[in-house]
Design a protein around this motif. Structure first.
Motif, PDB file in Angstrom:
ATOM      1  N   GLN A   9       0.921  -1.236   0.146  1.00 18.76           N
ATOM      2  CA  GLN A   9       0.150  -0.010  -0.125  1.00 18.76           C
ATOM      3  C   GLN A   9       0.633   1.253  -0.089  1.00 18.76           C
ATOM      4  O   GLN A   9       0.600   2.344  -0.700  1.00 18.76           O
ATOM      5  CB  GLN A   9      -0.866   0.081   1.231  1.00 18.76           C
ATOM      6  CG  GLN A   9      -1.767   1.386   1.211  1.00 18.76           C
ATOM      7  CD  GLN A   9      -2.774   1.118   2.375  1.00 18.76           C
ATOM      8  OE1 GLN A   9      -3.410  -0.068   2.753  1.00 18.76           O
ATOM      9  NE2 GLN A   9      -2.849   2.078   3.333  1.00 18.76           N
ATOM     10  N   GLU A  10       1.808   1.360   0.796  1.00 15.38           N
ATOM     11  CA  GLU A  10       2.427   2.610   0.958  1.00 15.38           C
ATOM     12  C   GLU A  10       3.773   2.816   0.098  1.00 15.38           C
ATOM     13  O   GLU A  10       3.928   3.905  -0.405  1.00 15.38           O
ATOM     14  CB  GLU A  10       3.306   2.726   2.390  1.00 15.38           C
ATOM     15  CG  GLU A  10       1.997   2.719   3.550  1.00 15.38           C
ATOM     16  CD  GLU A  10       1.213   3.879   3.497  1.00 15.38           C
ATOM     17  OE1 GLU A  10       1.651   4.980   2.975  1.00 15.38           O
ATOM     18  OE2 GLU A  10      -0.096   3.656   3.717  1.00 15.38           O
ATOM     19  N   SER A  11       4.536   1.630  -0.306  1.00 15.22           N
ATOM     20  CA  SER A  11       5.661   1.731  -1.147  1.00 15.22           C
ATOM     21  C   SER A  11       5.191   1.410  -2.563  1.00 15.22           C
ATOM     22  O   SER A  11       5.956   2.377  -3.369  1.00 15.22           O
ATOM     23  CB  SER A  11       6.813   0.824  -0.667  1.00 15.22           C
ATOM     24  OG  SER A  11       6.961   0.900   0.829  1.00 15.22           O
ATOM     25  N   LEU A  12       4.523   0.561  -2.836  1.00 10.54           N
ATOM     26  CA  LEU A  12       4.283   0.289  -4.219  1.00 10.54           C
ATOM     27  C   LEU A  12       2.996   1.123  -4.795  1.00 10.54           C
ATOM     28  O   LEU A  12       2.778   1.067  -5.838  1.00 10.54           O
ATOM     29  CB  LEU A  12       3.980  -1.262  -4.538  1.00 10.54           C
ATOM     30  CG  LEU A  12       5.287  -2.157  -3.886  1.00 10.54           C
ATOM     31  CD1 LEU A  12       4.724  -3.554  -4.129  1.00 10.54           C
ATOM     32  CD2 LEU A  12       6.246  -1.913  -4.789  1.00 10.54           C
ATOM     33  N   LYS A  13       2.274   1.786  -3.823  1.00 13.96           N
ATOM     34  CA  LYS A  13       1.051   2.350  -4.168  1.00 13.96           C
ATOM     35  C   LYS A  13      -0.161   1.559  -4.790  1.00 13.96           C
ATOM     36  O   LYS A  13      -0.788   2.144  -5.854  1.00 13.96           O
ATOM     37  CB  LYS A  13       1.522   3.686  -5.062  1.00 13.96           C
ATOM     38  CG  LYS A  13       2.387   4.594  -4.460  1.00 13.96           C
ATOM     39  CD  LYS A  13       2.111   5.290  -3.155  1.00 13.96           C
ATOM     40  CE  LYS A  13       2.922   6.175  -2.473  1.00 13.96           C
ATOM     41  NZ  LYS A  13       3.360   6.385  -1.311  1.00 13.96           N
ATOM     42  N   ARG A  14      -0.233   0.159  -4.368  1.00 14.40           N
ATOM     43  CA  ARG A  14      -1.195  -0.538  -5.024  1.00 14.40           C
ATOM     44  C   ARG A  14      -2.250  -0.938  -3.715  1.00 14.40           C
ATOM     45  O   ARG A  14      -1.798  -0.797  -2.453  1.00 14.40           O
ATOM     46  CB  ARG A  14      -0.557  -1.728  -5.419  1.00 14.40           C
ATOM     47  CG  ARG A  14       0.726  -1.631  -6.365  1.00 14.40           C
ATOM     48  CD  ARG A  14       0.224  -1.414  -7.784  1.00 14.40           C
ATOM     49  NE  ARG A  14       1.099  -1.129  -8.703  1.00 14.40           N
ATOM     50  CZ  ARG A  14       1.959  -1.772  -9.608  1.00 14.40           C
ATOM     51  NH1 ARG A  14       1.598  -3.322  -9.401  1.00 14.40           N
ATOM     52  NH2 ARG A  14       2.785  -1.520 -10.399  1.00 14.40           N
ATOM     53  N   ASP A  15      -3.316  -1.622  -4.168  1.00 15.89           N
ATOM     54  CA  ASP A  15      -4.139  -1.941  -3.266  1.00 15.89           C
ATOM     55  C   ASP A  15      -3.960  -3.604  -2.912  1.00 15.89           C
ATOM     56  O   ASP A  15      -4.156  -4.383  -3.782  1.00 15.89           O
ATOM     57  CB  ASP A  15      -5.806  -1.950  -3.726  1.00 15.89           C
ATOM     58  CG  ASP A  15      -6.733  -2.338  -2.803  1.00 15.89           C
ATOM     59  OD1 ASP A  15      -6.446  -2.803  -1.635  1.00 15.89           O
ATOM     60  OD2 ASP A  15      -7.820  -2.332  -3.212  1.00 15.89           O
ATOM     61  N   PRO A  16      -3.471  -3.707  -1.735  1.00 10.81           N
ATOM     62  CA  PRO A  16      -3.346  -5.321  -1.433  1.00 10.81           C
ATOM     63  C   PRO A  16      -4.563  -5.925  -1.139  1.00 10.81           C
ATOM     64  O   PRO A  16      -4.572  -7.448  -1.109  1.00 10.81           O
ATOM     65  CB  PRO A  16      -2.661  -5.044   0.030  1.00 10.81           C
ATOM     66  CG  PRO A  16      -2.916  -3.855   0.571  1.00 10.81           C
ATOM     67  CD  PRO A  16      -3.331  -2.931  -0.603  1.00 10.81           C
ATOM     68  N   HIS A  17      -5.781  -5.465  -1.288  1.00 16.05           N
ATOM     69  CA  HIS A  17      -6.923  -6.323  -1.203  1.00 16.05           C
ATOM     70  C   HIS A  17      -7.840  -6.370  -2.572  1.00 16.05           C
ATOM     71  O   HIS A  17      -8.638  -6.832  -2.559  1.00 16.05           O
ATOM     72  CB  HIS A  17      -7.919  -5.323  -0.252  1.00 16.05           C
ATOM     73  CG  HIS A  17      -7.203  -5.357   1.181  1.00 16.05           C
ATOM     74  ND1 HIS A  17      -6.829  -4.084   1.461  1.00 16.05           N
ATOM     75  CD2 HIS A  17      -7.282  -6.166   2.138  1.00 16.05           C
ATOM     76  CE1 HIS A  17      -6.430  -4.152   2.799  1.00 16.05           C
ATOM     77  NE2 HIS A  17      -6.598  -5.475   3.153  1.00 16.05           N
ATOM     78  N   ALA A  18      -6.995  -6.094  -3.504  1.00 17.75           N
ATOM     79  CA  ALA A  18      -7.586  -5.980  -4.984  1.00 17.75           C
ATOM     80  C   ALA A  18      -7.569  -7.586  -5.566  1.00 17.75           C
ATOM     81  O   ALA A  18      -7.957  -7.569  -6.531  1.00 17.75           O
ATOM     82  CB  ALA A  18      -6.788  -5.178  -5.894  1.00 17.75           C
TER      83      ALA A  18
END
Length: 93
Positions: A9-18
């Motif tokens: 979430q913070e470093s890769l700016k992706r949604d880990p729940h997707a």
């Protein structure tokens, strides 16, 4: 799991729940951990190679996308850039 999800979430700016799989390699290269949310809960899988290292792609922006086939090769210890079995155990003991 929470620290990996926070990294996504913070470093890769992706949604880990997707529903995507996020694969992290250990420093020595023989361990990977896979983070995945299936819609109901978060799972963390780990695999360590008995011999050799996982062939890891270089990521310029912190993350890359690979196909399911490339991931399957990588998790079997096969060089996914040039698929050939790198090593297979001969005996259990």
């Amino acid at each position: 799991m929470r620290s990996f999800a926070l990294t996504v979430q913070e470093s890769l700016k992706r949604d880990p729940h997707a529903g995507d799989l996020y694969i992290f390699r250990g420093r020595s290269g023989d361990l990977v951990k896979i983070l995945w949310h299936d819609g109901l809960g978060m799972s963390l899988y780990a695999k360590r190679l008995d011999r050799g290292k996982f062939i890891w792609p270089s990521a310029s922006d912190g993350a890359i996308s690979i196909s399911a086939a490339q991931m399957a090769y990588m998790l079997e210890g096969i060089d996914w850039r040039n698929p050939q079995l790198s090593w297979r155990p001969q005996s259990a003991g």
